[in-house]
Design a protein around this motif. Structure first.
Motif, mmCIF file in Angstrom:
data_model
loop_
_atom_site.group_PDB
_atom_site.id
_atom_site.type_symbol
_atom_site.label_atom_id
_atom_site.label_comp_id
_atom_site.label_asym_id
_atom_site.label_seq_id
_atom_site.Cartn_x
_atom_site.Cartn_y
_atom_site.Cartn_z
ATOM 1 N N GLY A 92 0.829 -1.204 0.000
ATOM 2 C CA GLY A 92 0.000 0.000 0.000
ATOM 3 C C GLY A 92 0.860 1.249 0.000
ATOM 4 O O GLY A 92 1.586 1.515 -0.953
ATOM 5 N N PHE A 93 0.798 1.984 1.112
ATOM 6 C CA PHE A 93 1.504 3.246 1.232
ATOM 7 C C PHE A 93 1.998 3.434 2.658
ATOM 8 O O PHE A 93 1.491 2.816 3.590
ATOM 9 N N VAL A 94 2.953 4.341 2.805
ATOM 10 C CA VAL A 94 3.414 4.778 4.117
ATOM 11 C C VAL A 94 3.707 6.267 4.010
ATOM 12 O O VAL A 94 4.076 6.761 2.940
ATOM 13 N N GLY A 95 3.497 6.981 5.092
ATOM 14 C CA GLY A 95 3.776 8.411 5.086
ATOM 15 C C GLY A 95 3.691 8.975 6.483
ATOM 16 O O GLY A 95 3.428 8.261 7.453
ATOM 17 N N ILE A 96 3.899 10.281 6.565
ATOM 18 C CA ILE A 96 3.927 10.967 7.856
ATOM 19 C C ILE A 96 2.622 11.723 8.060
ATOM 20 O O ILE A 96 2.224 12.543 7.224
ATOM 21 N N LEU A 97 1.970 11.460 9.174
ATOM 22 C CA LEU A 97 0.729 12.139 9.537
ATOM 23 C C LEU A 97 1.020 13.620 9.764
ATOM 24 O O LEU A 97 1.852 13.975 10.601
ATOM 25 N N ALA A 98 0.351 14.495 9.017
ATOM 26 C CA ALA A 98 0.683 15.921 9.014
ATOM 27 C C ALA A 98 -0.264 16.784 9.837
ATOM 28 O O ALA A 98 -0.119 17.999 9.829
ATOM 29 N N ASN A 99 -1.217 16.192 10.538
ATOM 30 C CA ASN A 99 -2.149 16.965 11.348
ATOM 31 C C ASN A 99 -2.263 16.386 12.738
ATOM 32 O O ASN A 99 -2.125 15.182 12.927
ATOM 33 N N GLU A 100 -2.551 17.247 13.689
ATOM 34 C CA GLU A 100 -2.777 16.832 15.073
ATOM 35 C C GLU A 100 -4.175 16.222 15.179
ATOM 36 O O GLU A 100 -5.157 16.863 14.803
ATOM 37 N N PRO A 101 -4.290 14.987 15.681
ATOM 38 C CA PRO A 101 -5.623 14.384 15.834
ATOM 39 C C PRO A 101 -6.470 15.159 16.836
ATOM 40 O O PRO A 101 -5.963 15.651 17.841
ATOM 41 N N GLU A 102 -7.762 15.266 16.531
ATOM 42 C CA GLU A 102 -8.708 15.891 17.457
ATOM 43 C C GLU A 102 -9.793 14.926 17.884
ATOM 44 O O GLU A 102 -10.432 15.144 18.903
ATOM 45 N N ILE A 103 -10.015 13.881 17.096
ATOM 46 C CA ILE A 103 -11.094 12.943 17.382
ATOM 47 C C ILE A 103 -10.531 11.566 17.739
ATOM 48 O O ILE A 103 -10.822 11.031 18.793
ATOM 49 N N VAL A 104 -9.741 10.987 16.850
ATOM 50 C CA VAL A 104 -9.177 9.658 17.097
ATOM 51 C C VAL A 104 -7.964 9.765 18.017
ATOM 52 O O VAL A 104 -7.313 10.810 18.080
ATOM 53 N N GLN A 105 -7.683 8.681 18.721
ATOM 54 C CA GLN A 105 -6.583 8.689 19.674
ATOM 55 C C GLN A 105 -5.519 7.638 19.369
ATOM 56 O O GLN A 105 -4.587 7.459 20.143
#
Length: 160
Positions: A92-105
């Motif tokens: 599939g894919f891999v990458g860097i999460l670019a946003n701060e989560p607000e809902i999921v933990q």
């Protein structure tokens, strides 16, 4: 059921250096999971994903900032995040999460995440200073005040 879609300000963060992304300026916008405009935007992004990926493999002059928006589920909660940069893997894919989560933990800003095509809800890049793709952001503009949407369009080169 309601899920969080990253607010247009996340694009600001996607266009800024990583240290600026961590400052927490982005917000989540709640959109009903059965929202017809958002469903159409996601369908449009998914149907054109192969062309986007081919372009990201060999970016033409004047293009850059290739990104994918990825859906992350945590129990009954779902949130969508920009992943920058990303690369393909055997599964599939891999990458860097670019946003701060607000809902999921179950994820954090800056985390490497693995995902599949089925998790992708949008894509985008810049071409000569204008945004291409980012179909879900264009839907979110419809849900903002005219002033806020116009400001985001002007500041970041959206044509929608």
């Amino acid at each position: 059921m309601i899920f969080a879609v990253r607010f247009a300000l996340c694009l600001l963060l996607a266009l800024a250096p990583l240290h600026a992304r961590a400052q927490g300026d982005d917000k989540a916008m709640m959109i009903a999971s059965d929202d017809a405009d958002m469903a159409a935007a996601i369908a449009k992004a998914r149907s054109s994903l192969d062309e986007f990926l081919a372009l990201s493999d060999t970016p033409p002059p004047g293009t850059g900032r290739f990104k994918l928006k990825v859906m992350v589920a945590d129990g009954n909660a779902t949130e969508h995040f920009w992943v920058i940069p990303f690369k393909r893997t055997e599964t599939g894919f891999v990458g860097i999460l670019a946003n701060e989560p607000e809902i999921v933990q179950n994820v954090v800003l800056g985390q490497d995440i693995e995902f599949t095509r089925d998790d992708i809800s949008d894509w985008g890049y810049t071409r000569n200073g204008h945004q291409v793709g980012s179909f879900t952001v264009c839907v979110m503009f419809k849900k903002m005040s005219k002033e806020e949407a116009d400001s985001m369009r002007a500041a970041y080169g959206f044509d929608c």
